[in-house]
Design a protein around this motif. Structure first.
Motif, PDB file in Angstrom:
ATOM      1  N   GLU A  20       0.828  -1.212   0.000  1.00 20.16           N
ATOM      2  CA  GLU A  20       0.000   0.000   0.000  1.00 20.16           C
ATOM      3  C   GLU A  20       0.857   1.254   0.000  1.00 20.16           C
ATOM      4  OE1 GLU A  20       0.068  -2.002   2.816  1.00 20.16           O
ATOM      5  OE2 GLU A  20      -1.893  -2.870   3.085  1.00 20.16           O
ATOM      6  N   PHE A  21       2.109   1.113   0.370  1.00 20.51           N
ATOM      7  CA  PHE A  21       2.996   2.265   0.439  1.00 20.51           C
ATOM      8  C   PHE A  21       4.209   2.012  -0.445  1.00 20.51           C
ATOM      9  CE2 PHE A  21       6.847   4.236   2.051  1.00 20.51           C
ATOM     10  CZ  PHE A  21       6.479   5.562   2.077  1.00 20.51           C
ATOM     11  N   HIS A 102       3.477  -7.312  11.751  1.00 25.12           N
ATOM     12  CA  HIS A 102       2.719  -6.082  11.519  1.00 25.12           C
ATOM     13  C   HIS A 102       2.791  -5.597  10.075  1.00 25.12           C
ATOM     14  CE1 HIS A 102       6.785  -4.819  12.016  1.00 25.12           C
ATOM     15  NE2 HIS A 102       6.536  -3.526  12.079  1.00 25.12           N
ATOM     16  N   LEU A 103       3.932  -5.865   9.407  1.00 23.42           N
ATOM     17  CA  LEU A 103       4.078  -5.444   8.015  1.00 23.42           C
ATOM     18  C   LEU A 103       5.220  -6.188   7.357  1.00 23.42           C
ATOM     19  CD1 LEU A 103       6.807  -3.473   7.932  1.00 23.42           C
ATOM     20  CD2 LEU A 103       5.203  -1.780   8.771  1.00 23.42           C
ATOM     21  N   HIS A 127       3.815  -3.411   2.877  1.00 18.18           N
ATOM     22  CA  HIS A 127       2.477  -4.008   2.943  1.00 18.18           C
ATOM     23  C   HIS A 127       2.150  -4.220   4.419  1.00 18.18           C
ATOM     24  CE1 HIS A 127      -1.010  -6.447   2.181  1.00 18.18           C
ATOM     25  NE2 HIS A 127      -0.469  -7.474   2.804  1.00 18.18           N
ATOM     26  N   THR A 128       1.149  -3.493   4.908  1.00 18.32           N
ATOM     27  CA  THR A 128       0.760  -3.636   6.319  1.00 18.32           C
ATOM     28  C   THR A 128      -0.252  -4.765   6.461  1.00 18.32           C
ATOM     29  OG1 THR A 128      -0.960  -1.952   6.106  1.00 18.32           O
ATOM     30  CG2 THR A 128       1.213  -1.203   6.843  1.00 18.32           C
ATOM     31  N   ASN A 130      -2.179  -5.112   9.583  1.00 14.82           N
ATOM     32  CA  ASN A 130      -3.180  -4.846  10.610  1.00 14.82           C
ATOM     33  C   ASN A 130      -3.083  -3.388  11.066  1.00 14.82           C
ATOM     34  OD1 ASN A 130      -0.826  -4.852  12.320  1.00 14.82           O
ATOM     35  ND2 ASN A 130      -1.038  -7.062  12.547  1.00 14.82           N
ATOM     36  N   LEU A 131      -3.914  -3.030  12.008  1.00 15.35           N
ATOM     37  CA  LEU A 131      -3.932  -1.658  12.522  1.00 15.35           C
ATOM     38  C   LEU A 131      -2.580  -1.293  13.125  1.00 15.35           C
ATOM     39  CD1 LEU A 131      -5.443   0.954  13.148  1.00 15.35           C
ATOM     40  CD2 LEU A 131      -6.239  -0.109  15.273  1.00 15.35           C
ATOM     41  N   ARG A 134      -0.261  -0.319  10.343  1.00 16.82           N
ATOM     42  CA  ARG A 134      -0.569   0.995   9.778  1.00 16.82           C
ATOM     43  C   ARG A 134      -0.136   2.114  10.722  1.00 16.82           C
ATOM     44  NH1 ARG A 134      -4.571  -2.344   8.128  1.00 16.82           N
ATOM     45  NH2 ARG A 134      -6.073  -1.801   9.749  1.00 16.82           N
ATOM     46  N   CYS A 135      -0.344   1.930  12.026  1.00 15.63           N
ATOM     47  CA  CYS A 135       0.108   2.936  13.014  1.00 15.63           C
ATOM     48  C   CYS A 135       1.633   3.016  13.026  1.00 15.63           C
ATOM     49  CB  CYS A 135      -0.421   2.593  14.403  1.00 15.63           C
ATOM     50  SG  CYS A 135      -2.206   2.798  14.556  1.00 15.63           S
ATOM     51  N   LEU A 137       3.716   2.327  10.627  1.00 12.02           N
ATOM     52  CA  LEU A 137       4.159   3.001   9.409  1.00 12.02           C
ATOM     53  C   LEU A 137       3.970   4.513   9.530  1.00 12.02           C
ATOM     54  CD1 LEU A 137       5.243   2.795   6.515  1.00 12.02           C
ATOM     55  CD2 LEU A 137       2.874   2.472   5.751  1.00 12.02           C
ATOM     56  N   ALA A 138       2.836   4.942  10.039  1.00 11.20           N
ATOM     57  CA  ALA A 138       2.579   6.379  10.190  1.00 11.20           C
ATOM     58  C   ALA A 138       3.600   7.031  11.122  1.00 11.20           C
ATOM     59  CB  ALA A 138       1.163   6.607  10.714  1.00 11.20           C
TER      60      ALA A 138
END
Length: 156
Positions: A20-21, A102-103, A127-128, A130-131, A134-135, A137-138
């Motif tokens: 996704e990123f 997680h990713l 590619h993440t 789960n939540l 995504r957290c 990565l942010a």
């Protein structure tokens, strides 16, 4: 020596399906042509102390969550550059990375060389799962951009 953020130009489906990123940074270095492994070793083999400190802090913070603290945790017999296992290698491209809870991520180092200069591109794919991924990565993205630019400067 300018580092430019560019549009990623790698086959995501081949290197990390579902990513996704993606981002990519490029530097042009003067001098004799280099291959992708040499570029990756210059980038990742000996990070600056402040990056080592960030990685150590990250490892302390994620260990309680059961996350890997390096590619060596992947129990892989693959050769490594720095903390990253090599997934695929040609003279023009080297792909590193590993999968975690997680990713999953890949770092793709591409080199296009002429007789007097080489363009080195570092593309990151994530590619993440789960939540938490995504957290995570942010949180790391602002550091990621600074780290990639700093590591690319080491190629020169």
């Amino acid at each position: 020596m300018t580092i430019s953020e560019i549009t990623p130009d790698v086959d995501r489906a081949r290197w990390l399906a579902g990513a996704e990123f993606a981002d990519a940074f490029r530097i042009t270095i003067a001098g004799a042509a280099i291959d992708a492994r040499t570029a990756a070793e210059r980038m990742l083999g000996h990070p600056p102390r402040w990056i080592d400190a960030l990685v150590k802090l990250r490892n302390v913070l994620v260990r309680p969550f059961g996350l890997k603290t390096s590619g060596a945790d992947a129990r892989s017999s693959r050769p490594m550059i720095g903390i990253f296992p090599i997934i695929d290698q040609t003279p023009e491209r080297l792909v590193l990375g590993f999968d975690d809870l997680h990713l999953d991520f890949r770092v793709v180092i591409d080199v296009a060389s002429q007789s007097t200069a080489s363009q080195v591109t570092a593309t990151t794919l994530v590619h993440t799962h789960n939540l938490f991924g995504r957290c995570y990565l942010a949180i790391i993205l602002p550091f990621h951009r600074l780290v990639v630019r700093t590591m690319l400067r080491q190629v020169a």
